[in-house]
Write a protein that holds these residues in place. Structure first.
Motif, short mmCIF file in Angstrom:
data_model
loop_
_atom_site.label_atom_id
_atom_site.label_comp_id
_atom_site.label_asym_id
_atom_site.label_seq_id
_atom_site.Cartn_x
_atom_site.Cartn_y
_atom_site.Cartn_z
N ARG A 107 47.66 39.47 46.53
CA ARG A 107 46.89 40.59 46.01
C ARG A 107 46.43 40.20 44.60
NH1 ARG A 107 44.23 44.43 48.76
NH2 ARG A 107 45.90 45.59 49.79
N CYS A 108 45.18 40.44 44.28
CA CYS A 108 44.63 40.04 42.98
C CYS A 108 45.48 40.59 41.84
CB CYS A 108 43.20 40.54 42.85
SG CYS A 108 42.47 40.12 41.27
N PRO A 109 45.97 39.71 40.97
CA PRO A 109 46.82 40.18 39.87
C PRO A 109 46.04 40.92 38.78
CG PRO A 109 46.94 37.77 40.13
CD PRO A 109 45.80 38.26 40.96
N PHE A 110 44.70 40.90 38.84
CA PHE A 110 43.90 41.41 37.73
C PHE A 110 43.24 42.75 37.99
CE2 PHE A 110 43.70 36.73 37.42
CZ PHE A 110 44.49 36.60 36.29
N CYS A 111 43.25 43.18 39.24
CA CYS A 111 42.47 44.41 39.49
C CYS A 111 43.09 45.23 40.60
CB CYS A 111 41.03 44.05 39.86
SG CYS A 111 40.90 43.29 41.48
N GLU A 112 42.59 46.48 40.73
CA GLU A 112 43.00 47.36 41.81
C GLU A 112 41.95 47.34 42.91
OE1 GLU A 112 45.59 50.11 41.77
OE2 GLU A 112 46.53 48.62 40.46
N ASP A 113 40.69 47.28 42.50
CA ASP A 113 39.64 47.42 43.51
C ASP A 113 38.50 46.42 43.34
OD1 ASP A 113 39.11 50.61 41.91
OD2 ASP A 113 38.66 48.60 41.20
N GLY A 114 38.86 45.19 43.02
CA GLY A 114 37.84 44.13 43.02
C GLY A 114 37.41 43.70 41.64
N CYS A 115 37.35 42.39 41.43
CA CYS A 115 36.89 41.87 40.15
C CYS A 115 36.30 40.48 40.39
CB CYS A 115 38.02 41.82 39.13
SG CYS A 115 39.28 40.59 39.51
N ARG A 116 35.90 39.83 39.29
CA ARG A 116 35.26 38.52 39.40
C ARG A 116 36.24 37.48 39.99
NH1 ARG A 116 34.38 34.44 35.86
NH2 ARG A 116 35.91 35.39 34.47
N VAL A 117 37.50 37.53 39.54
CA VAL A 117 38.48 36.52 39.97
C VAL A 117 38.67 36.54 41.49
CG1 VAL A 117 40.89 35.78 39.80
CG2 VAL A 117 39.69 36.57 37.76
N CYS A 118 38.77 37.74 42.06
CA CYS A 118 39.00 37.84 43.51
C CYS A 118 37.70 37.98 44.27
CB CYS A 118 39.93 39.01 43.82
SG CYS A 118 39.30 40.60 43.26
N LYS A 119 36.59 37.75 43.59
CA LYS A 119 35.26 37.89 44.20
C LYS A 119 35.13 39.23 44.91
CE LYS A 119 34.66 32.88 44.86
NZ LYS A 119 35.94 32.26 45.30
ZN ZN Z 1 40.50 41.07 41.40
#
Ligand code: ZN
Length: 340
Positions: free
Chosen positions: A264-276
């Motif tokens: 699960r993306c460590p930086f966001c809840e609902d999508g960001c640049r890192v997890c595209k």
């Molecule tokens: Zn993310």
């Protein structure tokens, strides 16, 4: 003329004797022996003298020149010696002045994270294994269930080191799996961090030299649940909190079944640049060790099972520090490195 020579000598020697520094000596040199100085004037006046005097004056002027030059050199040496003596005696030394600054280096971010990863796995009972970076094709491919003509070789553009293609710059840390199985008796748990090399187009996420961490656990009744639990435990330690993971089927010749493990993306809840904007980040390839690989390592697949995983150390550092280009790591740019 005799008087003029004597007068010049006295004046020059007096000035030299009283010179307080090298600058004063330079002035004497300029005034007496330099171009247009006293000696030059004396020599220039010779043609206007009675012929009987010319020889003596020329000789006297040249002797005077020599005498002044020698006196200047002697005085200069004395001044320098006095200066050294003054420094030795401690005069002018201020013990309260700050010392010369010592510039401290720092560990490369890859080294720091590698050590951290090693510590986490050591705490879970793993050993650290190592293997050669110039590897036999046999270990890099064949014993990992990738025969000479296997299509998956095309997935990894390899640097070959000899005409017979027997030596390669290892394309993965997986050959350490075979080397470990050949030396350790099950049950065992190892990780093998190290450099790997691929002959591929370089961009922000691809570099000819990068870093992997290989994991291998072999024992009785080792199952996929152990793999998931281990990686979840590692991720919790590394990121400092629980992160959901998911498995997708993935193909790697040396595991069966094989999985891609996403976190699960460590930086966001609902999508960001890192997890595209997917909320999932690809983390590692994994699976149950293929029976052919166990056999190649001298382990009986009817008695033992194992799991293996491999993840990119570079990716882990990039996630930690939000670094957007893998080429920074090996680029040697101090402006990048000094941030750590
Ligand atoms: Zn993310």
């Amino acid at each position: 003329m005799e008087d003029r020579l004597n007068q010049a000598r006295e004046e020059a020697l007096a000035r030299i004797a009283s010179a307080a520094d090298v600058e004063a000596l330079r002035a004497v040199d300029r005034d007496f022996v330099g171009k247009g100085g006293v000696v030059a004037e004396l020599l220039a006046s010779i043609p206007s003298l009675p012929p009987a005097e010319r020889g003596a004056v020329g000789k006297g002027a040249n002797l005077l020149k020599r005498e002044i030059v020698d006196a200047i050199a002697a005085r200069k040496a004395a001044l320098e010696a006095a200066e050294v003596e003054a420094l030795r005696s401690g005069a002018g030394f201020d013990p309260t002045m700050p010392g010369a600054p010592v510039t401290r280096g720092s560990l490369h971010p890859l080294t720091r994270v590698r050590r951290e990863v090693e510590d986490i796995f050591l705490s879970m009972g793993y050993q650290i294994a190592d293997g050669p970076e110039v590897e036999l094709d046999e270990y890099n491919f064949q014993k990992l269930n990738i025969p000479i003509d296997h299509p998956s070789r095309e997935m990894q553009d390899t640097f070959y080191c000899d005409a017979d293609h027997k030596l390669v710059m290892r394309t993965q840390t997986s050959p350490v799996q075979i080397r470990t199985m050949e030396t350790l008796k099950p049950p065992f748990r190892v990780i093998a961090p190290g450099r790997v090399f691929r002959n591929e187009e370089q961009d922000a996420t691809h570099e000819h030299t990068f870093h992997q961490v290989e994991g291998l656990v072999v024992g009785k009744d080792v199952a996929i649940g152990h793999l998931i639990g281990t990686l979840k435990g590692f991720l919790r330690e590394y990121f400092g909190r629980r992160l959901d993971v998911r498995l997708r089927p993935g193909y790697f010749p040396f595991v069966e079944p094989g999985y891609e493990l996403d976190i699960r993306c460590p930086f966001c809840e609902d999508g960001c640049r890192v997890c595209k904007h997917t909320t999932w980040v690809e983390f590692c390839g994994s699976g149950m060790v293929h029976p052919n690989v166990l056999r190649a390592g001298g382990i009986d697949p009817t008695k033992y099972t194992g799991f293996a995983f491999g993840f990119g150390l570079d990716r882990l550092v990039m996630l930690r520090h939000e670094i957007d280009d893998i080429r920074h790591f090996m680029g040697g740019d101090l402006r990048f490195l000094e941030q750590f």
